[in-house]
Design a protein around this motif. Structure first.
Motif, PDB file in Angstrom:
ATOM      1  N   UNK A 121       0.846  -1.245  -0.031  1.00 21.44           N
ATOM      2  CA  UNK A 121       0.077  -0.020   0.034  1.00 21.44           C
ATOM      3  C   UNK A 121       0.931   1.207  -0.122  1.00 21.44           C
ATOM      4  N   UNK A 122       2.203   0.770   0.239  1.00 24.74           N
ATOM      5  CA  UNK A 122       3.057   2.263   0.157  1.00 24.74           C
ATOM      6  C   UNK A 122       3.494   2.209  -1.301  1.00 24.74           C
ATOM      7  N   UNK A 186     -12.725  -3.518   3.243  1.00 24.45           N
ATOM      8  CA  UNK A 186     -13.236  -4.477   4.355  1.00 24.45           C
ATOM      9  C   UNK A 186     -11.797  -4.782   5.163  1.00 24.45           C
ATOM     10  N   UNK A 187     -10.693  -5.072   4.792  1.00 23.06           N
ATOM     11  CA  UNK A 187      -9.620  -5.359   5.664  1.00 23.06           C
ATOM     12  C   UNK A 187      -8.328  -4.386   5.448  1.00 23.06           C
ATOM     13  N   UNK A 188      -8.783  -3.149   4.989  1.00 19.43           N
ATOM     14  CA  UNK A 188      -7.429  -2.387   5.130  1.00 19.43           C
ATOM     15  C   UNK A 188      -8.099  -0.694   4.946  1.00 19.43           C
ATOM     16  N   UNK A 189      -7.180   0.236   5.534  1.00 26.80           N
ATOM     17  CA  UNK A 189      -7.565   1.485   5.050  1.00 26.80           C
ATOM     18  C   UNK A 189      -6.277   2.098   4.448  1.00 26.80           C
ATOM     19  N   UNK A 190      -6.517   2.964   3.311  1.00 23.64           N
ATOM     20  CA  UNK A 190      -5.245   3.512   2.787  1.00 23.64           C
ATOM     21  C   UNK A 190      -5.420   4.984   3.076  1.00 23.64           C
ATOM     22  N   UNK A 191      -4.422   5.550   3.510  1.00 26.50           N
ATOM     23  CA  UNK A 191      -4.345   7.213   3.602  1.00 26.50           C
ATOM     24  C   UNK A 191      -3.463   7.497   2.775  1.00 26.50           C
ATOM     25  N   UNK A 192      -3.938   8.542   1.872  1.00 24.43           N
ATOM     26  CA  UNK A 192      -3.389   9.100   0.630  1.00 24.43           C
ATOM     27  C   UNK A 192      -3.342  10.274   0.131  1.00 24.43           C
ATOM     28  N   UNK A 193      -2.389  10.910  -0.400  1.00 21.91           N
ATOM     29  CA  UNK A 193      -1.942  12.137  -0.860  1.00 21.91           C
ATOM     30  C   UNK A 193      -2.109  12.014  -2.236  1.00 21.91           C
ATOM     31  N   UNK A 194      -2.591  13.203  -2.906  1.00 24.69           N
ATOM     32  CA  UNK A 194      -2.574  13.486  -4.402  1.00 24.69           C
ATOM     33  C   UNK A 194      -2.137  14.796  -4.723  1.00 24.69           C
TER      34      UNK A 194
END
Length: 235
Positions: A121-122, A186-194
């Motif tokens: 996810x990174x 359901x099994x993860x949350x991605x924290x993102x920048x754009x």
């Protein structure tokens, strides 16, 4: 600043849904030159161990690859930031930094993607598509454009998204929209920048992020990636 005309999200020149594949687990102020560590050679008469010799060979090869892949070492030194490596795409006219250790991968629908091999996810991805717009402000305000992009492209339809912040920045006379959001599965949350911008007849999108559980550890590095994104006018 001139008043911008608000457009429906359906009018946005958005990349294809395949761009979201790069976001799924399945698949500044100071600028200092990159430090290169000298590798000590064994003293005469001493035979290095096989493991140590292999390690030294790998370090030398890695250092040579970094400098040989950059066309101008002086430019590399000027643009590099400790812990990051630069990417320059002269054809499409953009550049950015990514954390040292991430590896380039091929993802359908994306121009460039770099990922951490342990934490998928990174990652950072860049997409470009043609547009007849001249400025990102032609599409509407930052929050409207970011919401549409996140919902239609940057997150899967089944994910619950939240726009945390969206703002306008001006760098060297060019307008960029930058934004922060989360995409919950359901099994993860991605924290993102754009970061998005329009230039050279293209709509540019850079997105980077990490698993929510690692956000506090990664956020400074991810902000560096977004802040480093620059687009140059092509002649």
């Amino acid at each position: 600043m001139a008043t911008t005309r608000l457009l429906s999200p359906h009018a946005l020149p958005l990349p294809s849904r395949t761009a979201a594949d790069a976001l799924r687990p399945a698949a500044t102020p100071s600028r200092r030159p990159l430090a290169v560590r000298a590798v000590a050679l064994p003293t005469p008469g001493c035979r290095p161990r096989k493991e140590e010799s292999s390690r030294r060979t790998m370090l030398l090869a890695a250092g040579a690859t970094v400098f040989l892949s950059w066309p101008n070492p002086a430019a590399f030194a000027a643009e590099a930031k400790k812990g990051f490596l630069p990417v320059t795409d002269k054809k499409d006219g953009y550049s950015f930094l990514y954390p040292f250790g991430w590896q380039e991968v091929v993802v359908q629908g994306q121009d460039k993607v770099y990922k951490d091999v342990i934490e998928p996810l990174e990652s950072v991805s860049v997409n470009t598509i043609p547009t007849n717009k001249q400025d990102i402000r032609d599409l509407g305000p930052p929050d409207q454009v970011a919401e549409a992009l996140i919902r239609k492209v940057l997150a899967a339809p089944t994910q619950k998204t939240k726009l945390i912040e969206a703002k306008e920045n001006n760098v060297d006379g060019r307008t960029y929209y930058t934004f922060e959001f989360t995409a919950q599965a359901p099994n993860f949350t991605r924290h993102a920048l754009g970061a998005i911008a329009i230039a050279n007849g293209k709509f540019y999108t850079l997105t980077t992020g990490a698993n929510e559980r690692r956000w506090d550890k990664m956020k400074d590095r991810l902000h560096t990636v977004v802040d480093s994104f620059k687009i140059e006018a092509r002649i």
